[in-house]
Design an enzyme around this catalytic site. Structure first.
Site, mmCIF file in Angstrom:
data_model
loop_
_atom_site.group_PDB
_atom_site.id
_atom_site.type_symbol
_atom_site.label_atom_id
_atom_site.label_comp_id
_atom_site.label_asym_id
_atom_site.label_seq_id
_atom_site.Cartn_x
_atom_site.Cartn_y
_atom_site.Cartn_z
ATOM 1 N N SER A 118 0.721 -1.115 -0.099
ATOM 2 C CA SER A 118 -0.150 0.146 0.036
ATOM 3 C C SER A 118 0.821 1.176 -0.138
ATOM 4 C CB SER A 118 -0.768 0.038 1.165
ATOM 5 O OG SER A 118 -1.788 -1.194 1.340
ATOM 6 N N CYS A 119 0.188 2.145 -0.615
ATOM 7 C CA CYS A 119 0.989 3.696 -0.499
ATOM 8 C C CYS A 119 1.215 3.985 0.967
ATOM 9 C CB CYS A 119 0.160 4.488 -1.100
ATOM 10 S SG CYS A 119 0.311 6.288 -0.950
#
Lengths: 323, 68
Positions: free
Chosen positions: B10-11
Site C-alpha cells: 500500500s501507498c
C-alpha cells in the site's frame, strides 16, 4: 523542470474548491461543502447506527464520490479490487482516524476548506496532521508494513458502489427507519438538494480518481523528495475556496468566512446560525476557552440569536444553556 | 540490476522501499508495482532522484526500469 501533470491537478483543485464553497451556498453547513468524516458520521446517523439527532442525514456527496470514482475507474480500466492485508489493523487504524477526524471536526479535505473559510484553527490541525505523517513515515522506514494485498474478484469491489446505490434509494424513498435531523435541529438539517450534492460528489470523485488527489501523499512527497504535484492540488482547493467565498459573500451579502463577530468580537459568528448548544460559549461570558469556533466547525444544534442567552451567571467561559 | 518488488504494497510503501534501495547508489533498478497510483508515485520519486523511468505493463502489473 517537468510539469509532471501539475496543471491537471491544479485545475481539478480549483474546480473542487469552488464546488465545495458553492455547496455551502446551496445549503450545506458552513465550511462543509465536503467533509468525508462528517458525512460518513451523518450517513451512519441516517441509517440509525448512532442516535445523535443533530447529525443524521444520508449525504449524497459520499454516494456521488463513490459512484463517480467507480465509474471513471471502470472507464479507464483501472478498476482493480484488492484486499486481504492486515484487515484488523486497518480496521483499528480506520477507527482511530475517524475518532481523530471527528474530534477535529473535519477530514484533511475539510481542513483545507476550513482554512479557505478563514478558520485558522485548522492550522493546528494541519500541524498535527503533518506530525502524524512524519511519525508514519518513521515507522515505515523502520520496516513497518501492512504486508501485501491480493487481487480480489470484481464482485468484491462492486459491493461498495452497490451499497452507495442502496443508500441513494433509501435517501430518496426515505422509509420510516431512516433518520433525518429535524429542520433547524443541527448540521444534519443543513444540506443542498439531493441532485446538486450527488452531482457535486460525482464530479469530485471523478477528479480525485484521475488526479490521485491525496493530502497525506502531498505532504509526504514534499517531505521525502520535495515534489509539489499532489500538494498543489490542495493549494488550489484552498485558493478556489477562498475566492469563491469572497465572491459569494459579495454577491449574497452573507458571510462565508469565520470572521470575528462585529458584536462580541469573538470567533463565534453563530448569531442567527445554528450552533451546538453544549459547545456554544455565551458571548457575555468572555472568551471561548476551548478556542473552538462552532459555526465554522460544523454548526450544530439549535438556532439562537445574539444576546438571547438565558445564562446570565457571568461565569467566565461558562457554556451557554439555551432557552 | 537491483530489484524492488512492491507489488501488493500500500501507498507509500513502494516509494519508501524504492527510496531505501536507491540509497545503494546503483545505476539501474527494476521496481515492480501493481497499481497505477504506485506506478506514478515511484516514477515521480525516481525522476526527482535523477533516474529516467520506462514503464512496461503486463497483466495489471507494472515494471519500472530506472536508469541513471
Amino acid at each position: 523542470m517537468k510539469n509532471n501533470g501539475k496543471t491537471g491537478i491544479i485545475i481539478a483543485g480549483l474546480i473542487i474548491g469552488a464546488i465545495a464553497s458553492l455547496l455551502v451556498y446551496f445549503g450545506n453547513p458552513a465550511n462543509m461543502g465536503f467533509c468525508i468524516a462528517c458525512f460518513i458520521r451523518d450517513t451512519a446517523g441516517g441509517l440509525g447506527l448512532h442516535q445523535a439527532p443533530p447529525v443524521q442525514y444520508i449525504r449524497p456527496e459520499i454516494i456521488g464520490i463513490i459512484l463517480g470514482s467507480f465509474a471513471i475507474a471502470l472507464v479507464k480500466g483501472e478498476f482493480s479490487p484488492k484486499g486481504g492485508s492486515a484487515p484488523l489493523t486497518r480496521f483499528a487504524i480506520g477507527f482511530c482516524i475517524m475518532i481523530g477526524c471527528l474530534m477535529f471536526l473535519g477530514c484533511p479535505f475539510r481542513m483545507i476548506i476550513r482554512l479557505g473559510g478563514g478558520d485558522l484553527n485548522a492550522l493546528l490541525g494541519l500541524a498535527g496532521f503533518a506530525l502524524g505523517i512524519l511519525a508514519g513515515v518513521a515507522f515505515l522506514n523502520m520496516g513497518y508494513s501492512l504486508k501485501r494485498t491480493y487481487k480480489l474478484a470484481p464482485t468484491e469491489g462492486g459491493i461498495l458502489p452497490a451499497a452507495a446505490v442502496v443508500l441513494l434509494v433509501l435517501l430518496i424513498a426515505a422509509p420510516a427507519f431512516i433518520h433525518f435531523t429535524e429542520p433547524e435541529g443541527g448540521p444534519g438539517a443543513k444540506h443542498a438538494a439531493i441532485a446538486i450534492s450527488l452531482v457535486a460528489g460525482a464530479i469530485v470523485g471523478c477528479l480525485a480518481q484521475r488526479t490521485r488527489l491525496c493530502m497525506a501523499g502531498g505532504l509526504r512527497d514534499v517531505v521525502l523528495f520535495q515534489d509539489f504535484r499532489l500538494i498543489s492540488g490542495f493549494i488550489a482547493i484552498f485558493a478556489a475556496c477562498l475566492v469563491t467565498n469572497l465572491i459569494l459573500g459579495a454577491v449574497t451579502g452573507g458571510t462565508y468566512f469565520h470572521a470575528p463577530c462585529r458584536l462580541c468580537g469573538t470567533g463565534d459568528r453563530s448569531h442567527g446560525r445554528s450552533v451546538e448548544p453544549a459547545r456554544h460559549v455565551c458571548s457575555r461570558t468572555g472568551s471561548n476557552p476551548s478556542g473552538r469556533m462552532p459555526a465554522a466547525s460544523a454548526g450544530y444544534g439549535r438556532r439562537r440569536q445574539h444576546g438571547q442567552c438565558s445564562d446570565s451567571s457571568g461565569t467566565a467561559g461558562r457554556r451557554c444553556i439555551l432557552p | 540490476m537491483e530489484r524492488v518488488d512492491a507489488r501488493g504494497l500500500s501507498c507509500p510503501e513502494p516509494v519508501i522501499l524504492t527510496r531505501k534501495a536507491l540509497l545503494g547508489g546503483a545505476k539501474e533498478y527494476e521496481v515492480l508495482v501493481d497499481n497505477v497510483t504506485s506506478r506514478e508515485n515511484v516514477t515521480r520519486f525516481a525522476e526527482h532522484a535523477g533516474y529516467t523511468v520506462t514503464v512496461t505493463e503486463a497483466g495489471g502489473e507494472y515494471t519500472l526500469s530506472l536508469k541513471k
